[in-house]
Design a protein around this motif. Structure first.
Motif, PDB file in Angstrom:
ATOM      1  N   THR A   1       0.848  -1.193   0.000  1.00  0.00           N
ATOM      2  CA  THR A   1       0.000   0.000   0.000  1.00  0.00           C
ATOM      3  C   THR A   1       0.880   1.238   0.000  1.00  0.00           C
ATOM      4  O   THR A   1       2.046   1.190   0.390  1.00  0.00           O
ATOM      5  CB  THR A   1      -0.945   0.047   1.221  1.00  0.00           C
ATOM      6  N   GLY A   2       0.294   2.340  -0.454  1.00  0.00           N
ATOM      7  CA  GLY A   2       0.995   3.614  -0.466  1.00  0.00           C
ATOM      8  C   GLY A   2       0.070   4.734  -0.869  1.00  0.00           C
ATOM      9  O   GLY A   2      -1.114   4.515  -1.115  1.00  0.00           O
ATOM     10  N   ARG A   3       0.623   5.941  -0.939  1.00  0.00           N
ATOM     11  CA  ARG A   3      -0.139   7.130  -1.338  1.00  0.00           C
ATOM     12  C   ARG A   3       0.426   7.677  -2.633  1.00  0.00           C
ATOM     13  O   ARG A   3       1.636   7.755  -2.801  1.00  0.00           O
ATOM     14  CB  ARG A   3      -0.054   8.230  -0.279  1.00  0.00           C
ATOM     15  N   VAL A   4      -0.468   8.097  -3.499  1.00  0.00           N
ATOM     16  CA  VAL A   4      -0.050   8.724  -4.748  1.00  0.00           C
ATOM     17  C   VAL A   4       0.560  10.075  -4.409  1.00  0.00           C
ATOM     18  O   VAL A   4      -0.053  10.891  -3.714  1.00  0.00           O
ATOM     19  CB  VAL A   4      -1.245   8.882  -5.714  1.00  0.00           C
ATOM     20  N   LEU A   5       1.776  10.287  -4.876  1.00  0.00           N
ATOM     21  CA  LEU A   5       2.449  11.574  -4.664  1.00  0.00           C
ATOM     22  C   LEU A   5       1.995  12.577  -5.702  1.00  0.00           C
ATOM     23  O   LEU A   5       1.719  13.732  -5.403  1.00  0.00           O
ATOM     24  CB  LEU A   5       3.963  11.402  -4.770  1.00  0.00           C
ATOM     25  N   ARG A   6       1.965  12.115  -6.950  1.00  0.00           N
ATOM     26  CA  ARG A   6       1.505  12.955  -8.052  1.00  0.00           C
ATOM     27  C   ARG A   6       1.071  12.036  -9.172  1.00  0.00           C
ATOM     28  O   ARG A   6       1.557  10.915  -9.292  1.00  0.00           O
ATOM     29  CB  ARG A   6       2.571  13.924  -8.518  1.00  0.00           C
ATOM     30  N   PHE A   7       0.156  12.528  -9.987  1.00  0.00           N
ATOM     31  CA  PHE A   7      -0.308  11.756 -11.131  1.00  0.00           C
ATOM     32  C   PHE A   7      -0.749  12.730 -12.214  1.00  0.00           C
ATOM     33  O   PHE A   7      -1.631  13.549 -11.996  1.00  0.00           O
ATOM     34  CB  PHE A   7      -1.465  10.829 -10.750  1.00  0.00           C
ATOM     35  N   ASP A   8      -0.123  12.647 -13.376  1.00  0.00           N
ATOM     36  CA  ASP A   8      -0.453  13.486 -14.521  1.00  0.00           C
ATOM     37  C   ASP A   8      -1.478  12.729 -15.359  1.00  0.00           C
ATOM     38  O   ASP A   8      -1.137  11.769 -16.046  1.00  0.00           O
ATOM     39  CB  ASP A   8       0.808  13.782 -15.331  1.00  0.00           C
ATOM     40  N   GLN A   9      -2.734  13.154 -15.289  1.00  0.00           N
ATOM     41  CA  GLN A   9      -3.798  12.446 -15.990  1.00  0.00           C
ATOM     42  C   GLN A   9      -3.693  12.582 -17.503  1.00  0.00           C
ATOM     43  O   GLN A   9      -4.146  11.709 -18.231  1.00  0.00           O
ATOM     44  CB  GLN A   9      -5.160  12.918 -15.488  1.00  0.00           C
ATOM     45  N   VAL A  10      -3.074  13.635 -17.986  1.00  0.00           N
ATOM     46  CA  VAL A  10      -2.899  13.816 -19.426  1.00  0.00           C
ATOM     47  C   VAL A  10      -1.839  12.848 -19.948  1.00  0.00           C
ATOM     48  O   VAL A  10      -2.049  12.161 -20.941  1.00  0.00           O
ATOM     49  CB  VAL A  10      -2.520  15.278 -19.757  1.00  0.00           C
ATOM     50  N   ARG A  11      -0.715  12.801 -19.273  1.00  0.00           N
ATOM     51  CA  ARG A  11       0.380  11.917 -19.707  1.00  0.00           C
ATOM     52  C   ARG A  11       0.181  10.472 -19.250  1.00  0.00           C
ATOM     53  O   ARG A  11       0.803   9.567 -19.772  1.00  0.00           O
ATOM     54  CB  ARG A  11       1.712  12.436 -19.196  1.00  0.00           C
ATOM     55  N   GLY A  12      -0.652  10.294 -18.217  1.00  0.00           N
ATOM     56  CA  GLY A  12      -0.976   8.943 -17.767  1.00  0.00           C
ATOM     57  C   GLY A  12       0.054   8.283 -16.877  1.00  0.00           C
ATOM     58  O   GLY A  12       0.147   7.055 -16.854  1.00  0.00           O
ATOM     59  N   TYR A  13       0.816   9.058 -16.123  1.00  0.00           N
ATOM     60  CA  TYR A  13       1.759   8.436 -15.199  1.00  0.00           C
ATOM     61  C   TYR A  13       1.978   9.312 -13.968  1.00  0.00           C
ATOM     62  O   TYR A  13       1.624  10.484 -13.953  1.00  0.00           O
ATOM     63  CB  TYR A  13       3.095   8.125 -15.871  1.00  0.00           C
ATOM     64  N   GLY A  14       2.567   8.705 -12.947  1.00  0.00           N
ATOM     65  CA  GLY A  14       2.862   9.415 -11.717  1.00  0.00           C
ATOM     66  C   GLY A  14       3.727   8.562 -10.815  1.00  0.00           C
ATOM     67  O   GLY A  14       4.361   7.606 -11.276  1.00  0.00           O
ATOM     68  N   PHE A  15       3.700   8.877  -9.512  1.00  0.00           N
ATOM     69  CA  PHE A  15       4.540   8.165  -8.558  1.00  0.00           C
ATOM     70  C   PHE A  15       3.781   7.919  -7.265  1.00  0.00           C
ATOM     71  O   PHE A  15       2.932   8.711  -6.865  1.00  0.00           O
ATOM     72  CB  PHE A  15       5.816   8.957  -8.272  1.00  0.00           C
ATOM     73  N   ILE A  16       4.125   6.816  -6.622  1.00  0.00           N
ATOM     74  CA  ILE A  16       3.522   6.397  -5.361  1.00  0.00           C
ATOM     75  C   ILE A  16       4.627   6.339  -4.305  1.00  0.00           C
ATOM     76  O   ILE A  16       5.725   5.860  -4.583  1.00  0.00           O
ATOM     77  CB  ILE A  16       2.893   4.994  -5.492  1.00  0.00           C
ATOM     78  N   ALA A  17       4.307   6.801  -3.089  1.00  0.00           N
ATOM     79  CA  ALA A  17       5.209   6.638  -1.942  1.00  0.00           C
ATOM     80  C   ALA A  17       4.717   5.421  -1.165  1.00  0.00           C
ATOM     81  O   ALA A  17       3.634   5.454  -0.578  1.00  0.00           O
ATOM     82  CB  ALA A  17       5.183   7.872  -1.056  1.00  0.00           C
ATOM     83  N   PRO A  18       5.473   4.323  -1.165  1.00  0.00           N
ATOM     84  CA  PRO A  18       5.048   3.131  -0.427  1.00  0.00           C
ATOM     85  C   PRO A  18       4.982   3.400   1.075  1.00  0.00           C
ATOM     86  O   PRO A  18       5.825   4.130   1.609  1.00  0.00           O
ATOM     87  CB  PRO A  18       6.134   2.098  -0.733  1.00  0.00           C
ATOM     88  N   ASP A  19       3.997   2.814   1.748  1.00  0.00           N
ATOM     89  CA  ASP A  19       3.859   2.985   3.193  1.00  0.00           C
ATOM     90  C   ASP A  19       5.056   2.397   3.935  1.00  0.00           C
ATOM     91  O   ASP A  19       5.355   2.812   5.054  1.00  0.00           O
ATOM     92  CB  ASP A  19       2.573   2.334   3.694  1.00  0.00           C
ATOM     93  N   THR A  20       5.734   1.445   3.314  1.00  0.00           N
ATOM     94  CA  THR A  20       6.893   0.809   3.938  1.00  0.00           C
ATOM     95  C   THR A  20       8.145   1.662   3.832  1.00  0.00           C
ATOM     96  O   THR A  20       9.186   1.307   4.366  1.00  0.00           O
ATOM     97  CB  THR A  20       7.166  -0.563   3.279  1.00  0.00           C
ATOM     98  N   GLY A  21       8.054   2.780   3.111  1.00  0.00           N
ATOM     99  CA  GLY A  21       9.211   3.645   2.908  1.00  0.00           C
ATOM    100  C   GLY A  21      10.003   3.203   1.694  1.00  0.00           C
ATOM    101  O   GLY A  21       9.584   2.323   0.940  1.00  0.00           O
ATOM    102  N   GLY A  22      11.120   3.828   1.485  1.00  0.00           N
ATOM    103  CA  GLY A  22      11.955   3.481   0.352  1.00  0.00           C
ATOM    104  C   GLY A  22      11.687   4.371  -0.841  1.00  0.00           C
ATOM    105  O   GLY A  22      11.017   5.408  -0.740  1.00  0.00           O
ATOM    106  N   ALA A  23      12.212   3.944  -1.985  1.00  0.00           N
ATOM    107  CA  ALA A  23      12.114   4.733  -3.214  1.00  0.00           C
ATOM    108  C   ALA A  23      10.671   4.855  -3.694  1.00  0.00           C
ATOM    109  O   ALA A  23       9.858   3.943  -3.493  1.00  0.00           O
ATOM    110  CB  ALA A  23      12.971   4.094  -4.303  1.00  0.00           C
TER     111      ALA A  23
END
Length: 146
Positions: A3-25
């Motif tokens: 599980t994690g939280r979305v940090l950002r998501f570009d709906q036009v380009r269709g990609y983003g990044f998630i911060a895992p709840d466990t930490g790390g990259a």
């Protein structure tokens, strides 16, 4: 599943990044790996996903929304008609001593999203003027990279 939280998501380009709840990259998220509608994915959205190694690092697959971040409560009674779902990209990094420094264009995108979500009645001209002033302030404090 992770599980994690979305940090950002570009709906036009269709990609983003998630911060895992466990930490790390941070984990790369592509719209093709979403099991839900991409328009429901916003910064702060809680997701569950499979973690895979990709060509450029960690990648999320079979991504499913498990919750939405609660809307911020208005601080003034005249703002009660606005329900903000905007969450800055650095949210969720509480406790970290370092913060992410955005490029000026990323900063302006964040500001634009915040303004549109919080006060949808603003005109384009008003948004541009506010964005310019905030961008100048951010540069003066070195909050953004030029």
């Amino acid at each position: 599943m992770v599980t994690g939280r979305v940090l950002r998501f570009d709906q036009v380009r269709g990609y983003g990044f998630i911060a895992p709840d466990t930490g790390g990259a941070d984990v790369f998220l592509h719209a093709n790996d979403l099991l839900d509608d991409k328009h429901a994915v916003r910064p702060g959205t809680v997701v569950e996903f499979r973690l895979e190694g990709g060509d450029r690092g960690l990648k999320a697959s079979d991504v499913r929304i498990v919750g939405q971040r609660a809307a911020a409560s208005p601080s003034h009674s005249h703002e009660s008609s606005y329900e903000s779902s905007y969450v800055p990209s650095h949210e969720g990094n509480a406790g970290d001593d370092l913060c992410e420094v955005l490029s000026e264009s990323e900063f302006k995108r964040e500001i634009t999203e915040l303004l549109i979500t919080t006060v949808p009645t603003l005109t384009g001209t008003q948004i541009v003027a506010i964005r310019q002033e905030l961008s100048s302030l951010a540069k003066s404090y070195k909050w953004v990279e030029s």
